[in-house]
Motif scaffolding. Structure first.
Motif, mmCIF file in Angstrom:
data_model
loop_
_atom_site.group_PDB
_atom_site.id
_atom_site.type_symbol
_atom_site.label_atom_id
_atom_site.label_comp_id
_atom_site.label_asym_id
_atom_site.label_seq_id
_atom_site.Cartn_x
_atom_site.Cartn_y
_atom_site.Cartn_z
ATOM 1 N N LEU A 162 0.836 -1.214 0.000
ATOM 2 C CA LEU A 162 0.000 0.000 0.000
ATOM 3 C C LEU A 162 0.863 1.253 0.000
ATOM 4 O O LEU A 162 0.571 2.236 -0.675
ATOM 5 C CB LEU A 162 -0.936 -0.003 1.218
ATOM 6 N N SER A 163 1.967 1.226 0.756
ATOM 7 C CA SER A 163 2.835 2.410 0.811
ATOM 8 C C SER A 163 3.516 2.659 -0.531
ATOM 9 O O SER A 163 3.862 3.790 -0.862
ATOM 10 C CB SER A 163 3.893 2.237 1.909
ATOM 11 N N LEU A 164 3.688 1.575 -1.291
ATOM 12 C CA LEU A 164 4.295 1.727 -2.620
ATOM 13 C C LEU A 164 3.243 2.134 -3.662
ATOM 14 O O LEU A 164 3.576 2.308 -4.829
ATOM 15 C CB LEU A 164 4.961 0.406 -3.050
ATOM 16 N N GLY A 165 2.010 2.260 -3.215
ATOM 17 C CA GLY A 165 0.950 2.721 -4.121
ATOM 18 C C GLY A 165 0.257 1.607 -4.875
ATOM 19 O O GLY A 165 -0.445 1.859 -5.856
ATOM 20 N N ASN A 204 -4.580 0.412 7.011
ATOM 21 C CA ASN A 204 -4.020 1.751 6.816
ATOM 22 C C ASN A 204 -2.496 1.652 6.895
ATOM 23 O O ASN A 204 -1.946 1.318 7.940
ATOM 24 C CB ASN A 204 -4.569 2.658 7.922
ATOM 25 N N PRO A 205 -1.818 1.899 5.772
ATOM 26 C CA PRO A 205 -0.360 1.679 5.760
ATOM 27 C C PRO A 205 0.388 2.530 6.780
ATOM 28 O O PRO A 205 1.404 2.125 7.312
ATOM 29 C CB PRO A 205 0.030 2.030 4.328
ATOM 30 N N LYS A 206 -0.129 3.717 7.044
ATOM 31 C CA LYS A 206 0.569 4.592 8.004
ATOM 32 C C LYS A 206 0.612 3.929 9.382
ATOM 33 O O LYS A 206 1.638 3.931 10.059
ATOM 34 C CB LYS A 206 -0.165 5.931 8.093
ATOM 35 N N MET A 248 4.484 3.138 10.220
ATOM 36 C CA MET A 248 5.140 4.319 10.817
ATOM 37 C C MET A 248 4.962 4.397 12.326
ATOM 38 O O MET A 248 4.037 3.861 12.858
ATOM 39 C CB MET A 248 4.608 5.584 10.160
ATOM 40 N N LEU A 260 5.801 13.785 7.682
ATOM 41 C CA LEU A 260 6.263 12.956 6.560
ATOM 42 C C LEU A 260 5.103 12.168 5.945
ATOM 43 O O LEU A 260 5.040 11.992 4.726
ATOM 44 C CB LEU A 260 7.356 11.980 7.026
ATOM 45 N N SER A 261 4.160 11.732 6.823
ATOM 46 C CA SER A 261 3.008 10.971 6.300
ATOM 47 C C SER A 261 2.135 11.857 5.414
ATOM 48 O O SER A 261 1.510 11.370 4.468
ATOM 49 C CB SER A 261 2.199 10.360 7.446
ATOM 50 N N SER A 278 3.982 12.175 2.122
ATOM 51 C CA SER A 278 3.959 10.916 1.353
ATOM 52 C C SER A 278 2.545 10.454 1.033
ATOM 53 O O SER A 278 2.371 9.377 0.466
ATOM 54 C CB SER A 278 4.688 9.822 2.142
ATOM 55 N N LEU A 332 0.448 9.240 2.916
ATOM 56 C CA LEU A 332 -0.020 8.108 3.732
ATOM 57 C C LEU A 332 -1.122 8.594 4.685
ATOM 58 O O LEU A 332 -1.809 7.805 5.307
ATOM 59 C CB LEU A 332 1.135 7.494 4.528
ATOM 60 N N ASP A 333 -1.267 9.895 4.771
ATOM 61 C CA ASP A 333 -2.336 10.499 5.561
ATOM 62 C C ASP A 333 -2.697 11.830 4.911
ATOM 63 O O ASP A 333 -1.940 12.345 4.063
ATOM 64 C CB ASP A 333 -1.877 10.692 7.012
ATOM 65 N N ARG A 380 1.672 8.030 -4.538
ATOM 66 C CA ARG A 380 2.696 7.162 -3.925
ATOM 67 C C ARG A 380 3.316 6.237 -4.958
ATOM 68 O O ARG A 380 4.494 5.912 -4.900
ATOM 69 C CB ARG A 380 2.063 6.307 -2.810
#
Lengths: 513, 233
Positions: free
Chosen positions: A383-386, A507-509, A513, B50-51, B54, B56-57, B80
């Motif tokens: 997911l983070s890679l899209g 949720n990838p975040k 993270m 950063l999120s 990127s 991600l949020d 992304r």
């Protein structure tokens, strides 16, 4: 490294999880395969047996309803006449494969010897009269022949031709046994008498019996002799023995009926009935003044259906055409009776199938969800890679489907193999249990399976338990394979629905993270 | 027009009726060819910032603009996939795949135009950041932390993007490895014209970055260094 390659890599590089999933699918697949195989074997056996037996139906006056109506109203209703026109209309219904309405009548002879299974069955008669049932057919090909109730002996004649059907021609088909004891062959001739007894004289004398058999000295009012030419010799196909404890009397009677039956064109029966009417009117004008010659014709109708499953539709539409107070009797129930052990196994198999599919869905859902929880980090990376969620879902489906497919294929063969052995034993046990149950029911008195007119006509259930076990075969036919794959893959797909929802909500975040 | 513009981005966590503000209408700009460091103490909102960069949020208010276009309009997934590479403190590699396969995963996901032989590109990239062929074919859990972070950097570069984001990339590495990674970032910015944004609490990175911001109580402030950034060796 698209999602397909990723899926394959995952399956190969994580053998532990792959083996666990494979084993579970294999075990559950075996249960499903077992149930599907049994279900298909029962269906196949049922179809084969139904095709062999066919389904016969006929319309008869519904005496029970007539009695009930008369009891409630005080008047006995007239059931109405089922005319040839109505019988033809019913015969034209789309469910009917074959039909005929025959005019059944009796003639007698002092010369023609009747066949008896045992000589002691021959009645003692001073005048040596023998009685014969003749079947005047409207279908020149003879439905009994088409339905394999009788077989025309090779080189021993033919059925009726158009000319014989359309004009009054005294031609007949007789059984091999009747032909043998009377030295008849194709082209031979024999005579039968149509005798009208003056029963009014008997009644006047003692007011009791009207039967000529009961009183050999009864006065003959009129008689006519017909000379028949034998155009064909047939052999009745052996019927299933009755299960009653009446020392096989029913079987002997049925055999004698079949062997002494004479097939003639319907016009012969109509001519005989017309002569009876004319002489009866002369003999007893008071009784016959309100009757027409058609009233003395007794037609027997018989309908052979294409498919036994059409019986209820046939019943509904035939009764709509028939006069009031008629009912349809059929042989479908008799088939259901003999097929009961098989049906019982099928219902067990259906319960097993539903249970196994439900268990498979629950177990696989939990298992795949657990496995995905372990892989949430990996999914977070995608997911983070899209990566598109659809592709992630596709990868998971592909992985589960690939493993499941191997398990399903393996279990198809093993489950089928196991079900063959187990279900045969189950079927035999069911048959034994049913036989014992029937024995208990019959222990109170005489009982026979010949219960309806159709049974007596030779159209009853002609299947034995051996036929049932013979037709029941668990095999891997295309239908079984397709059905099993449909259930198996359907179960796997449903099992991945919850895990897919799980993936879509990730949720990838939060994961990374 | 700036490469990346953060326009009054606000972010808060809803906790019942109350809100806990993490970012207070932060605005800043980032350019290509520059190595940025964003310093901040734990809980200062570095990772949240950063999120947002990127995708991600999403910011609760304000916007992040990429080459003049709001990333919400580009679409988070699309952004992304095609506009940035991201490097995490915990590397976040797929453990049962080799280093080269991890790089190729990113290449298979992006819609960007890439050379036709992805395997060769993956090996070349890994080689460029110090992972030879022998290690490129090992599953990543058999590599050291520094090597895994290099693989993560190679993966971020593999999609041919101009924006590299890194979240505490040297947090799990020793000093020697940290220096090597910083050098890679500097090279990416200065030699390859990438915009490299690293959030960190490492003074070492701050010392070597071209531009440093500090996040304090939800506000982004320019950070005054004691000395000029260390020049490339």
């Amino acid at each position: 490294m698209n999602f397909v390659k990723r899926g394959i890599t995952s399956v190969i590089r994580k053998p532990g999880k792959t083996v666990i999933l494979l084993l579970i699918v294999f075990v559950l697949g075996n249960v499903i395969s077992f149930a599907v195989s049994i279900g298909q074997a029962v269906d196949n056996a049922e179809n084969a047996l139904r095709q062999r037996v066919g389904v016969a139906a006929m319309l008869e006056a519904d005496w029970q309803t007539l009695d009930e109506v008369s009891q409630s109203t005080g008047e006995y209703p007239e059931p109405g006449v089922l005319t040839p026109e109505t019988m033809k209309k019913i015969g034209a219904l789309p469910y009917v494969k074959d039909f005929d309405y025959t005019i059944d009548f009796g003639l007698q002879s002092k010369k023609l010897k009747r066949f008896y299974v045992r000589e002691e069955n021959r009645p003692i008669s001073e005048d040596g009269l023998e009685y014969y049932n003749l079947k005047g057919v409207n279908d020149p090909e003879i439905v009994d022949l088409k339905e394999n109730k009788i077989k025309l002996l090779p080189g021993q004649g033919r059925t009726f031709n158009k000319q014989e059907m359309e004009s009054l021609t005294y031609v007949a088909l007789v059984s091999q046994k009747l032909a043998e004891i009377n030295n008849l062959s194709v082209g031979s001739k024999f005579q039968l008498d149509n005798v009208i007894y003056d029963y009014s004289d008997i009644e006047a004398r003692d007011g009791m019996s009207t039967s000529a058999e009961a009183d050999g000295g009864m006065k003959v009012f009129a008689s006519q002799t017909y000379e028949f030419e034998v155009i064909g010799i047939f052999e009745p196909v052996e019927q299933k023995k009755s299960s009653g404890n009446n020392n096989g009397m029913d079987d002997e009677y049925l055999t004698e009926e079949a062997q002494n039956r004479i097939y003639v064109p319907a016009s012969v029966g109509e001519a005989s009935a017309e002569y009876n009417y004319e002489q009866s009117v002369k003999m007893d004008p008071e009784t016959f003044k309100d009757l027409s010659k058609e009233d003395l014709r007794y037609y027997q109708n018989l309908y052979i259906l294409n498919d036994s499953r059409d019986i209820e539709k046939f019943r509904e539409e035939a009764l709509a055409l028939a006069p009031d107070y008629y009912m349809v009797t059929d042989t479908a129930k008799a088939f259901d009776q003999i097929a009961a052990p098989m049906k019982s196994i099928q219902s067990i198999a259906n319960i097993v199938l539903i249970g196994a599919a439900a268990a498979a869905i629950i177990i696989l859902t939990l298992l795949v969800t657990l496995f995905l929880r372990d892989r949430r980090h990996e999914i977070g990376i995608y997911l983070s890679l899209g990566e598109r969620k659809l592709k992630i879902v596709s990868q998971i489906l592909l992985e589960v489907a690939a493993i499941a497919m191997v398990g399903i294929v393996l279990s198809l063969f093993s489950g089928n193999l196991v079900s063959g052995g187990i279900s045969k034993t189950m079927l035999n046990n069911e048959i034994v249990a049913r036989a014992e149950e029937q024995e208990e029911q019959q222990s109170g008195g005489s009982f026979t399976t010949y219960t309806s007119t159709l049974d007596w006509m030779g159209y009853g259930n002609n299947l034995s338990d051996e036929d049932l076990t013979g037709a029941y075969r668990v095999s891997l036919d295309l239908r079984t394979v397709l059905l099993f794959f449909a259930v198996g893959i359907g179960t796997v797909v449903v099992s991945t629905l919850v895990p897919i929802i799980y993936v879509l909500r990730l949720n990838p975040k939060k994961i990374l993270m | 027009m700036s490469f990346i513009q953060v326009q009054e981005a606000g972010y808060f966590y809803q906790d019942g009726d109350s809100r806990r503000f993490i970012l207070n209408n932060v605005s800043c700009e980032f350019e290509k060819g520059t190595f940025y460091a964003i310093l901040g103490e734990s809980g200062s909102g570095k990772t949240t910032f950063l999120s947002l960069l990127s995708a991600l949020d999403k910011p609760r208010s304000g916007a992040v603009i990429y080459e003049g276009q709001n990333i919400a309009a580009i679409g988070a997934e699309n952004y992304r996939r095609n506009k940035l590479g991201i490097i995490f403190q915990a590397y976040n590699l797929i453990p049962y795949m080799t280093a080269a396969e991890n790089v190729r995963v990113a290449m298979s996901i992006t819609d960007n135009q890439l050379p036709s032989d992805p395997a060769a590109v993956a090996y070349n990239l890994l080689d460029y950041i110090g992972i030879g062929k022998d290690k490129a074919d090992r599953t990543v859990n058999k590599l050291s932390g520094g090597e895994q972070q290099r693989v993560a950097i190679a993966r971020a570069l593999a999609t041919n993007v101009d924006l590299i984001l890194a979240d505490e990339p040297t947090g799990n590495l020793d000093e020697e490895m940290e220096n090597e990674i910083i050098e890679i970032f500097r090279k990416l910015a200065h030699e390859h014209g990438k915009c490299v944004i690293v959030v960190t609490h490492s003074g070492e990175i701050a010392q070597k970055a071209d531009t440093v911001f500090k996040l304090r109580k939800g506000n982004l402030e320019p950070y005054e260094r004691l000395s000029e950034p260390v020049q490339q060796q």
